[in-house]
Design a protein around this motif. Structure first.
Motif, PDB file in Angstrom:
ATOM      1  N   GLY A 118       0.742  -1.381  -0.080  1.00 36.68           N
ATOM      2  CA  GLY A 118       0.093  -0.054   0.173  1.00 36.68           C
ATOM      3  C   GLY A 118       0.781   1.075  -0.032  1.00 36.68           C
ATOM      4  N   GLU A 119       0.141   2.409   0.146  1.00 40.89           N
ATOM      5  CA  GLU A 119       1.069   3.466   0.229  1.00 40.89           C
ATOM      6  C   GLU A 119       0.279   4.423   1.468  1.00 40.89           C
ATOM      7  OE1 GLU A 119      -0.908   6.495  -2.952  1.00 40.89           O
ATOM      8  OE2 GLU A 119       0.074   4.777  -3.962  1.00 40.89           O
ATOM      9  N   SER A 120       1.082   5.477   1.939  1.00 45.27           N
ATOM     10  CA  SER A 120       0.607   6.352   2.806  1.00 45.27           C
ATOM     11  C   SER A 120       0.935   7.708   2.425  1.00 45.27           C
ATOM     12  CB  SER A 120       1.179   5.880   4.200  1.00 45.27           C
ATOM     13  OG  SER A 120       2.467   6.143   4.355  1.00 45.27           O
ATOM     14  N   ASP A 121      -0.036   8.649   3.151  1.00 54.40           N
ATOM     15  CA  ASP A 121       0.244  10.085   2.936  1.00 54.40           C
ATOM     16  C   ASP A 121       0.432  10.830   4.119  1.00 54.40           C
ATOM     17  OD1 ASP A 121       0.798   9.968   0.183  1.00 54.40           O
ATOM     18  OD2 ASP A 121      -1.570   9.994  -0.187  1.00 54.40           O
TER      19      ASP A 121
ATOM     20  N   GLU B 270      -3.905  -2.669  -0.464  1.00 49.60           N
ATOM     21  CA  GLU B 270      -4.692  -3.571  -1.388  1.00 49.60           C
ATOM     22  C   GLU B 270      -5.272  -4.641  -0.930  1.00 49.60           C
ATOM     23  OE1 GLU B 270      -2.570  -3.705  -5.144  1.00 49.60           O
ATOM     24  OE2 GLU B 270      -1.839  -1.748  -4.884  1.00 49.60           O
ATOM     25  N   VAL B 271      -6.529  -5.067  -1.175  1.00 51.52           N
ATOM     26  CA  VAL B 271      -7.246  -6.287  -0.663  1.00 51.52           C
ATOM     27  C   VAL B 271      -7.596  -6.967  -1.944  1.00 51.52           C
ATOM     28  CG1 VAL B 271      -9.199  -7.102   0.821  1.00 51.52           C
ATOM     29  CG2 VAL B 271      -7.988  -4.962   1.579  1.00 51.52           C
ATOM     30  N   PRO B 272      -7.335  -8.321  -2.144  1.00 53.16           N
ATOM     31  CA  PRO B 272      -7.722  -9.024  -3.192  1.00 53.16           C
ATOM     32  C   PRO B 272      -9.440  -8.981  -3.324  1.00 53.16           C
ATOM     33  CG  PRO B 272      -6.927 -10.637  -1.532  1.00 53.16           C
ATOM     34  CD  PRO B 272      -6.681  -9.083  -1.084  1.00 53.16           C
ATOM     35  N   GLU B 273      -9.704  -8.855  -4.722  1.00 53.40           N
ATOM     36  CA  GLU B 273     -10.953  -8.849  -5.169  1.00 53.40           C
ATOM     37  C   GLU B 273     -11.613 -10.230  -4.929  1.00 53.40           C
ATOM     38  OE1 GLU B 273     -12.287  -7.010  -8.631  1.00 53.40           O
ATOM     39  OE2 GLU B 273     -10.951  -5.284  -8.381  1.00 53.40           O
ATOM     40  N   ALA B 274     -12.980 -10.273  -4.635  1.00 52.78           N
ATOM     41  CA  ALA B 274     -13.690 -11.663  -4.410  1.00 52.78           C
ATOM     42  C   ALA B 274     -13.681 -12.220  -6.156  1.00 52.78           C
ATOM     43  CB  ALA B 274     -14.966 -11.313  -3.784  1.00 52.78           C
ATOM     44  N   GLU B 275     -14.155 -13.339  -6.062  1.00 51.12           N
ATOM     45  CA  GLU B 275     -14.357 -14.094  -7.393  1.00 51.12           C
ATOM     46  C   GLU B 275     -15.732 -13.532  -7.786  1.00 51.12           C
ATOM     47  OE1 GLU B 275     -13.785 -18.249  -7.746  1.00 51.12           O
ATOM     48  OE2 GLU B 275     -12.229 -18.165  -6.406  1.00 51.12           O
ATOM     49  N   LEU B 276     -15.634 -13.203  -9.205  1.00 52.24           N
ATOM     50  CA  LEU B 276     -16.910 -12.782  -9.895  1.00 52.24           C
ATOM     51  C   LEU B 276     -17.930 -13.958 -10.103  1.00 52.24           C
ATOM     52  CD1 LEU B 276     -18.326 -10.262 -11.422  1.00 52.24           C
ATOM     53  CD2 LEU B 276     -17.215 -10.988 -13.295  1.00 52.24           C
TER      54      LEU B 276
END
Length: 137
Positions: free
Chosen positions: A3-6, A21-27
């Motif tokens: 990820g990143e931070s500001d 970043e979180v992996p997306e669920a299957e479509l």
């Protein structure tokens, strides 16, 4: 996960904004039908199951904020302008939270019943809809 931070400064206070970043669920390629969602002015969303996801709380909040905003705008000092900016940010966050909560409920219902989500065609809605003053917010 990467990820990143500001580091952000707002109104004399510093905030660390961190993302990951979180992996997306299957479509779901083969849904068992669709859950229709109608977006409206009075009720934020109405599903084809008959669930009315009303924005009454949000509308009451907006009316109260409009009255407070009018009161602050009449004063017209430097501090009231600062307070108006602060209040606008707070109102935006509140509306975003209500919208997020409602959309999560719709997605959870569709996921639970393994259906897809069908939204109405919103092409040209801004030109078609005639809004009264309280609905323009």
């Amino acid at each position: 996960r990467k990820g990143e931070s500001d580091l952000v400064e707002r109104d004399g206070a510093f905030y660390l904004l961190a993302t990951c970043e979180v992996p997306e669920a299957e479509l779901n390629e083969d849904p068992d039908g669709f859950l229709g969602v109608d977006l409206g002015m009075v009720n934020i969303a109405t599903t084809s199951d008959g669930d009315v996801l009303a924005g009454r709380r949000l509308n009451r909040y907006r009316a109260r904020q409009a009255a407070l905003r009018a009161k602050l705008q009449r004063k017209c000092t430097k501090s009231t302008k600062r307070l108006l900016k602060k209040r606008a940010r707070r109102e935006r966050r509140f509306a975003a939270d209500v919208n997020h909560t409602i959309s999560k409920r719709i997605v959870a219902e569709a996921e639970r019943t393994s259906r897809g989500i069908a939204l109405e065609d919103l092409q040209g809605i801004r030109e078609r809809a005639r809004l009264r003053k309280p609905q323009r917010a």
